[in-house]
Design a protein around this motif. Structure first.
Motif, PDB file in Angstrom:
ATOM      1  N   UNK A 174       0.780  -1.091   0.044  1.00  0.00           N
ATOM      2  CA  UNK A 174       0.075  -0.023   0.072  1.00  0.00           C
ATOM      3  C   UNK A 174       0.909   1.246   0.047  1.00  0.00           C
ATOM      4  N   UNK A 175       1.942   1.216   0.677  1.00  0.00           N
ATOM      5  CA  UNK A 175       2.870   2.365   0.737  1.00  0.00           C
ATOM      6  C   UNK A 175       3.526   2.542  -0.784  1.00  0.00           C
ATOM      7  N   UNK A 176       3.784   1.420  -1.349  1.00  0.00           N
ATOM      8  CA  UNK A 176       4.448   1.695  -2.602  1.00  0.00           C
ATOM      9  C   UNK A 176       3.529   2.189  -3.676  1.00  0.00           C
ATOM     10  N   UNK A 177       2.087   2.145  -3.348  1.00  0.00           N
ATOM     11  CA  UNK A 177       1.091   2.587  -4.300  1.00  0.00           C
ATOM     12  C   UNK A 177       0.839   3.999  -3.977  1.00  0.00           C
ATOM     13  N   UNK A 178       1.654   4.688  -2.822  1.00  0.00           N
ATOM     14  CA  UNK A 178       1.427   5.962  -2.636  1.00  0.00           C
ATOM     15  C   UNK A 178       0.592   6.285  -1.341  1.00  0.00           C
ATOM     16  N   UNK A 179       0.057   5.204  -0.767  1.00  0.00           N
ATOM     17  CA  UNK A 179      -0.948   5.551   0.336  1.00  0.00           C
ATOM     18  C   UNK A 179      -0.095   5.975   1.649  1.00  0.00           C
ATOM     19  N   UNK A 180      -0.497   6.788   2.338  1.00  0.00           N
ATOM     20  CA  UNK A 180       0.092   7.163   3.559  1.00  0.00           C
ATOM     21  C   UNK A 180      -0.749   7.274   4.726  1.00  0.00           C
ATOM     22  N   UNK A 181      -2.035   7.468   4.491  1.00  0.00           N
ATOM     23  CA  UNK A 181      -3.067   7.276   5.590  1.00  0.00           C
ATOM     24  C   UNK A 181      -3.814   5.904   5.447  1.00  0.00           C
ATOM     25  N   UNK A 182      -3.481   4.930   5.957  1.00  0.00           N
ATOM     26  CA  UNK A 182      -3.984   3.530   5.921  1.00  0.00           C
ATOM     27  C   UNK A 182      -4.729   3.081   7.197  1.00  0.00           C
ATOM     28  N   UNK A 207       9.330   2.425   8.938  1.00  0.00           N
ATOM     29  CA  UNK A 207      10.444   2.424   8.016  1.00  0.00           C
ATOM     30  C   UNK A 207      10.288   3.266   7.153  1.00  0.00           C
ATOM     31  N   UNK A 208       9.432   3.901   6.695  1.00  0.00           N
ATOM     32  CA  UNK A 208       9.045   4.921   5.728  1.00  0.00           C
ATOM     33  C   UNK A 208       9.016   6.344   6.364  1.00  0.00           C
ATOM     34  N   UNK A 209       9.180   6.376   7.767  1.00  0.00           N
ATOM     35  CA  UNK A 209       9.130   7.675   8.360  1.00  0.00           C
ATOM     36  C   UNK A 209       7.682   8.145   8.784  1.00  0.00           C
ATOM     37  N   UNK A 210       6.658   7.307   8.739  1.00  0.00           N
ATOM     38  CA  UNK A 210       5.316   7.642   9.171  1.00  0.00           C
ATOM     39  C   UNK A 210       5.043   7.344  10.474  1.00  0.00           C
TER      40      UNK A 210
END
Length: 339
Positions: A174-182, A207-210
């Protein structure tokens, strides 16, 4: 059909067929599956009376099911029991299920063992530090847990999927698809599988700083209504999620209902990724499945758990003590790039 006839049909020795039906590790997986399929197809079952007399065993496996809100007396539980039951039947074992109030669960185990009703017990859905494992170890009867608790894994016998890795991979997709609010729709978090799933999800975000947002995390019994209500609530937030990660396909169908009622397009406006236990009556199938999913067969897990427990009863010195299964990640129509 008897054992000799089944062996002749398969062009195998009676020893190999017997070992395959009883889960001996030296028999290859392919041979065991071939023998089990033939036994099922031709209605072979061992002579239970003779086996009881020869071994002094009850040839029965116990399951204690507490009547609690979180207990999985639902399609997932039924699917697991169906798989286990197939193995019990072929190996000549009966299943004894005791359904009791939650407060009487410990006494049910003690009674089952004291009355010598069963040769082994299969424990469902371990909690974080599960007192049932301590009890059964002290009582000295073979047992196997479907799942793990938080103690060292070498201390007991279990079969499980790699929940942490599955949900880390799902979140990464999901993060690779650009989603940041999951939005994360987890199971009951006093159960250890749910803790492992949360750990994988949070690790992928970190790991993505979120920073994980508590408003986007829910945990409850994995029902359709839970998915529906959680998605409605989260989509009403000032900064709503653009994707959801669900712990069960049953919950995902609830999420899908909410998304549809709000007039949002699945895979375009909103993405949903789910853990899919490959339920026979609720398949996520087709050339392109509806849901993107981390997939495992809970029926297959039931079969293997029963094989491992029977092996633990019949030859404890050589029986496999644990198995950790990785899951598949299948891309379906329910996910897409963030708009």
């Amino acid at each position: 059909m008897n054992l000799k006839e089944l062996a002749a049909l398969l062009d195998l020795s009676t020893t190999t067929v017997s070992r395959a039906l009883n889960g001996y590790p030296e028999v290859s997986v392919a041979t065991r599956e071939r023998v089990v399929a033939a036994a099922r197809r031709h209605g072979y079952a061992p002579n239970q009376v003779a086996k009881r007399l020869a071994t002094g065993r009850t040839l029965a496996i116990g399951h204690v099911i507490p009547l609690a809100r979180h207990q999985m007396i639902n399609p997932l539980f039924a699917e697991f029991i169906s798989g286990a039951g197939e193995t019990y039947s072929i190996a000549g074992y009966d299943m004894i299920a005791s359904v009791v109030p939650e407060a009487e669960e410990t006494e049910a185990y003690r009674t089952m063992i004291a009355q010598r009703k069963v040769d082994g017990i299969l424990v469902h859905t371990p909690r974080l530090l599960d007192t049932r494992i301590d009890l059964l170890r002290d009582l000295g009867l073979p047992f196997l847990a479907h799942g793990r608790d938080s103690r060292p894994e070498r201390d007991y016998c279990w079969i499980d999927i790699n929940n942490r890795r599955a949900f880390l991979r799902a979140t990464d997709l999901l993060l690779d698809l650009g989603h940041r609010r999951i939005g994360f729709l987890n199971g009951m978090e006093h159960l250890h599988f749910a803790q492992r799933r949360r750990s994988g999800h949070v690790a992928a975000l970190s790991a993505r700083g979120i920073e994980p947002d508590p408003a986007l995390m829910a945990h409850d019994e994995m029902t359709e209504s839970y998915g529906y209500e959680s998605v409605f609530r989260m989509l009403s937030l000032p900064d709503p999620p653009t994707a959801f990660l669900a712990s069960s396909i049953i919950t995902a169908f609830g999420a899908l209902r909410a998304v549809s009622e709000l007039g949002l397009r699945l895979g375009a406006d909103i993405s949903i990724l789910t853990h899919d236990d490959d339920l026979s009556h609720m398949p996520n199938s087709g050339a392109v499945p509806l849901f993107t999913a981390t997939r495992s067969s809970i029926r297959a897990a039931g079969r293997r758990a029963a094989e491992m427990l029977i092996a633990l009863i019949e030859r404890p010195e050589t029986a496999p003590r644990s198995e950790l299964w990785e899951v598949d990640l299948t891309v379906g129509r329910s996910t897409g790039p963030r708009n």
